[in-house]
Design a protein around this motif. Structure first.
Motif, short mmCIF file in Angstrom:
data_model
loop_
_atom_site.label_atom_id
_atom_site.label_comp_id
_atom_site.label_asym_id
_atom_site.label_seq_id
_atom_site.Cartn_x
_atom_site.Cartn_y
_atom_site.Cartn_z
N PHE A 128 15.21 2.16 12.06
CA PHE A 128 13.96 2.12 11.29
C PHE A 128 14.28 2.10 9.79
CE2 PHE A 128 13.03 4.32 15.27
CZ PHE A 128 11.96 3.58 15.75
N LYS A 129 13.33 1.58 9.04
CA LYS A 129 13.50 1.52 7.59
C LYS A 129 13.20 2.89 6.98
CE LYS A 129 12.24 -3.37 7.17
NZ LYS A 129 11.30 -4.33 6.54
N PRO A 130 13.98 3.28 5.95
CA PRO A 130 13.68 4.54 5.26
C PRO A 130 12.26 4.52 4.68
CG PRO A 130 15.86 3.76 4.67
CD PRO A 130 15.22 2.64 5.46
N ARG A 169 17.60 6.66 14.24
CA ARG A 169 17.02 6.55 12.89
C ARG A 169 17.49 5.30 12.17
NH1 ARG A 169 17.62 11.74 9.17
NH2 ARG A 169 19.80 11.08 9.33
N THR A 170 18.70 4.82 12.48
CA THR A 170 19.21 3.61 11.83
C THR A 170 18.41 2.37 12.22
OG1 THR A 170 20.82 3.30 13.63
CG2 THR A 170 21.55 4.55 11.70
N TYR A 218 10.91 6.95 10.76
CA TYR A 218 12.11 7.46 10.09
C TYR A 218 11.89 8.90 9.62
CZ TYR A 218 16.23 7.38 7.05
OH TYR A 218 17.44 7.65 6.46
N LYS A 219 10.69 9.18 9.09
CA LYS A 219 10.39 10.52 8.60
C LYS A 219 10.36 11.53 9.74
CE LYS A 219 7.74 9.03 4.55
NZ LYS A 219 6.40 9.03 3.89
#
Length: 268
Positions: free
Chosen positions: A78-80, A75-76, A85-86
């Protein structure tokens, strides 16, 4: 009903009268005894499940923690707010739910006291329905939740587990899709009625109803649905533990002492 019939020959008296041929009958109502025997058998089955669950729960929890660790690392990258990320955040949420269920299984095996807190059942119903609805797009969940619902002292994780088990069981009864109706309401149980529905005392209760549009069941199946490992599905379709686990949670002694809930299923 337990019956015993014996033939008797009663001899004649001193005046050389003919004897009598009679039938001696005894009938005894054993309904309560059979009910207690069934309860004992169900308790023994659930205790066996608890022992088995305790043996695998630690290893399963370690697997979940490994999945969570790798998910967090990915997950780190990808951008929030991004779709990836979702989706990974959803995986993390499911891991947390699985870890909570593992904790409940360990509690069942070790017979520890549950962590009780005053909860809004409507909130728990919404959260469990939201979690289930993400994965089963062919099933529509309709919530009919009473406003100003009374708060109930429960174990949050166990209530979520019960509801998810009921949702999964309903989904499996609707292979072509369908609807699940969840309803909450305040009910006041009177002195003349509480024993009939398996409660320890009259008073104020919160009632949760789960109804699906599946094919239903006949009386013979309805009598067995809470038995561990009983299932009407094919061998690869399920273990039959879902309803047995739900039954064990809401009918354990601590739950009954709180007047927490009662599980029933109706044919049709």
């Amino acid at each position: 009903m337990e019956q015993k019939i014996t033939s008797l020959d009663i001899p004649g008296g001193d005046l050389n009268q003919n004897g009598l041929k009679c039938v001696y009958c005894v009938a005894r109502d054993v309904t309560e005894r059979n009910h207690l025997e069934d309860q004992l058998l169900q308790s023994q089955k659930l205790e066996a499940i608890g022992t088995l669950a305790g043996g695998i729960a630690h290893d399963f929890n370690n697997i979940l923690m490994a999945i969570q660790g790798y998910t967090s690392l990915v997950r780190t990258s990808f951008k929030p707010g991004s779709p990836q990320y979702k989706k990974l955040a959803n995986v993390d949420e499911y891991v947390q739910a699985g870890s909570e269920m593992t904790r409940q299984l360990l509690g069942l095996a070790q017979k520890k006291d549950n962590e009780l807190s005053l909860e809004n059942i409507n909130y728990l119903l919404k959260m469990s329905a939201k979690m289930f609805g993400r994965t089963k797009k062919d099933v529509v969940l309709n919530l009919n939740l009473q406003k100003d619902l009374w708060s109930v002292k429960v174990d949050e994780g166990q209530i979520k587990q019960v509801m998810l088990n009921l949702y999964v069981n309903a989904w499996q009864a609707m292979p072509e899709g369908g609807r699940i109706y969840i309803k909450s309401e305040n009910v006041s149980v009177g002195q003349s009625f509480f024993k009939k529905i398996g409660l320890n005392e009259p008073g104020r209760y919160v009632k949760i109803s789960v109804v699906d549009t599946g094919a239903g069941m006949d009386n013979e199946v309805a009598e067995k649905i809470f038995n561990p490992s009983f299932t009407t599905k094919e061998m690869e379709g399920g273990t039959g533990l879902g309803l047995a686990t739900a039954y064990g949670i809401v009918n354990n002694p601590s739950a009954k002492d709180r007047g927490a809930c009662k599980v029933t299923c109706k044919p049709g």
